[in-house]
Design an enzyme around this catalytic site. Structure first.
Site, PDB file in Angstrom:
ATOM      1  N   CYS A 194      23.771  26.373  19.355  1.00 17.82           N
ATOM      2  CA  CYS A 194      23.559  27.472  18.407  1.00 17.82           C
ATOM      3  C   CYS A 194      24.382  28.676  18.868  1.00 17.82           C
ATOM      4  CB  CYS A 194      22.068  27.811  18.282  1.00 17.82           C
ATOM      5  SG  CYS A 194      21.327  28.453  19.803  1.00 17.82           S
ATOM      6  N   ASN A 218      22.459  30.145  22.526  1.00 16.42           N
ATOM      7  CA  ASN A 218      21.787  29.189  23.420  1.00 16.42           C
ATOM      8  C   ASN A 218      20.554  29.809  24.085  1.00 16.42           C
ATOM      9  OD1 ASN A 218      22.655  27.267  26.443  1.00 16.42           O
ATOM     10  ND2 ASN A 218      21.429  26.609  24.701  1.00 16.42           N
ATOM     11  N   CYS A 231      17.703  30.786  21.631  1.00 16.49           N
ATOM     12  CA  CYS A 231      16.594  30.613  20.671  1.00 16.49           C
ATOM     13  C   CYS A 231      16.446  29.169  20.201  1.00 16.49           C
ATOM     14  CB  CYS A 231      16.773  31.520  19.457  1.00 16.49           C
ATOM     15  SG  CYS A 231      16.666  33.290  19.824  1.00 16.49           S
ATOM     16  N   ARG A 232      17.386  28.723  19.356  1.00 13.25           N
ATOM     17  CA  ARG A 232      17.224  27.425  18.696  1.00 13.25           C
ATOM     18  C   ARG A 232      17.607  26.242  19.564  1.00 13.25           C
ATOM     19  NH1 ARG A 232      20.683  29.179  13.583  1.00 13.25           N
ATOM     20  NH2 ARG A 232      21.668  30.353  15.278  1.00 13.25           N
ATOM     21  N   SER A 233      18.790  26.288  20.173  1.00 14.97           N
ATOM     22  CA  SER A 233      19.249  25.075  20.870  1.00 14.97           C
ATOM     23  C   SER A 233      18.438  24.730  22.121  1.00 14.97           C
ATOM     24  CB  SER A 233      20.759  25.132  21.165  1.00 14.97           C
ATOM     25  OG  SER A 233      21.133  26.295  21.853  1.00 14.97           O
ATOM     26  N   ASP A 271      18.501  31.179  12.248  1.00 16.39           N
ATOM     27  CA  ASP A 271      18.422  32.008  13.455  1.00 16.39           C
ATOM     28  C   ASP A 271      17.129  32.839  13.429  1.00 16.39           C
ATOM     29  OD1 ASP A 271      18.881  33.618  15.631  1.00 16.39           O
ATOM     30  OD2 ASP A 271      20.772  34.463  14.894  1.00 16.39           O
TER      31      ASP A 271
HETATM   32  C1  WE7 Z   1      22.104  37.070  18.560  1.00 16.63           C
HETATM   33  C2  WE7 Z   1      21.416  36.066  17.906  1.00 16.63           C
HETATM   34  C3  WE7 Z   1      20.807  35.055  18.671  1.00 16.63           C
HETATM   35  C4  WE7 Z   1      22.217  37.406  16.457  1.00 16.63           C
HETATM   36  N1  WE7 Z   1      20.906  35.089  20.006  1.00 16.63           N
HETATM   37  N2  WE7 Z   1      22.187  37.066  19.918  1.00 16.63           N
HETATM   38 CL1  WE7 Z   1      23.975  40.646  19.577  1.00 16.63          CL
HETATM   39  C5  WE7 Z   1      24.956  39.234  19.754  1.00 16.63           C
HETATM   40  C6  WE7 Z   1      26.307  39.296  19.411  1.00 16.63           C
HETATM   41  C7  WE7 Z   1      27.112  38.160  19.532  1.00 16.63           C
HETATM   42  C8  WE7 Z   1      26.565  36.991  20.018  1.00 16.63           C
HETATM   43  C9  WE7 Z   1      25.214  36.959  20.348  1.00 16.63           C
HETATM   44 CL2  WE7 Z   1      24.616  35.515  20.902  1.00 16.63          CL
HETATM   45  C10 WE7 Z   1      24.392  38.090  20.248  1.00 16.63           C
HETATM   46  C11 WE7 Z   1      22.932  38.084  20.620  1.00 16.63           C
HETATM   47  C12 WE7 Z   1      21.579  36.054  20.605  1.00 16.63           C
HETATM   48  N3  WE7 Z   1      20.143  34.055  18.073  1.00 16.63           N
HETATM   49  N4  WE7 Z   1      21.481  36.297  16.584  1.00 16.63           N
HETATM   50  N5  WE7 Z   1      22.585  37.891  17.655  1.00 16.63           N
HETATM   51  C13 WE7 Z   1      22.562  37.986  15.185  1.00 16.63           C
HETATM   52  C14 WE7 Z   1      21.764  37.663  14.088  1.00 16.63           C
HETATM   53  C15 WE7 Z   1      22.039  38.187  12.832  1.00 16.63           C
HETATM   54  C16 WE7 Z   1      23.102  39.052  12.652  1.00 16.63           C
HETATM   55  C17 WE7 Z   1      23.908  39.369  13.738  1.00 16.63           C
HETATM   56  C18 WE7 Z   1      23.649  38.846  14.995  1.00 16.63           C
HETATM   57  C19 WE7 Z   1      24.557  39.248  16.125  1.00 16.63           C
END
Ligand code: WE7
Length: 158
Positions: free
Chosen positions: A13, A16, A18-20, A130
């Site tokens: 995901c 890595n 939440c979901r995966s 997500d």
């Molecule tokens: C998430 C995420 C998730 C969103 N896990 N993050 Cl702050 C950000 C920016 C780039 C990559 C990641 Cl992984 C993250 C932190 C971690 N499940 N979901 N961000 C998300 C959801 C909806 C709209 C925008 C974002 C960045």
């Protein structure tokens, strides 16, 4: 168990966390319950490097614990080698799928089948959304989807 009969899957995901990790932990449980641990290599990874080294989201851990499942996973980004070494890379939504297909294009001998985990859902909910900005109920829904899909996937590889 002969090495040739080993199967491998990585769940992927965005981060890595939440979901995966939920999908990975659920699949490990199903594989353990079926007594086929020695037939499987199981992992999970992120399309992004944002959370590398982080524990799964506390809400996901609580959800898993509620269902009697633990995990010690730490977030890692999917690597080029993953596309060569894994039989299956199973992801959660269309953004994951397009990110993975882009990455796979830069790998010479991609072996992995890149698919949506939701394509194995008997209830046909294709996308596992997500839950990052969601509630505990959204994590529970992710868990239920992962359980149905992982069962379907395991059966499909018999
Ligand atoms: C998430 C995420 C998730 C969103 N896990 N993050 Cl702050 C950000 C920016 C780039 C990559 C990641 Cl992984 C993250 C932190 C971690 N499940 N979901 N961000 C998300 C959801 C909806 C709209 C925008 C974002 C960045």
């Amino acid at each position: 168990m002969a090495a040739g009969s080993t199967k491998s899957v990585s769940f992927v995901c965005l981060g890595n966390i939440c979901r995966s990790p939920i999908a990975e932990a659920v699949f490990r449980k199903l594989v353990a319950d079926a007594g086929v641990e020695d037939k499987w290599v199981i992992d999970s990874a992120a399309t992004s490097d944002w959370n590398t080294g982080s524990s799964p989201d506390a809400r996901g851990l609580a959800c898993l614990r509620k269902h009697g499942i633990e995990t010690n996973h730490r977030a890692q980004q999917v690597t080029k080698e993953d596309f060569i070494s894994f039989d299956y890379i199973l992801c959660m939504d269309e953004n994951n799928l397009s990110d993975l297909k882009k990455k796979a294009n830069s790998v010479k001998n991609c072996r992995a089948k890149i698919e949506l985990l939701g394509s194995y859902d008997p209830q046909k909910q294709l996308i596992i959304k997500d839950p990052y900005y969601g509630s505990d109920a959204d994590f529970e829904k992710v868990y239920e989807q992962c359980m149905r899909c992982c069962k379907g996937f395991l059966e499909s590889t018999d």
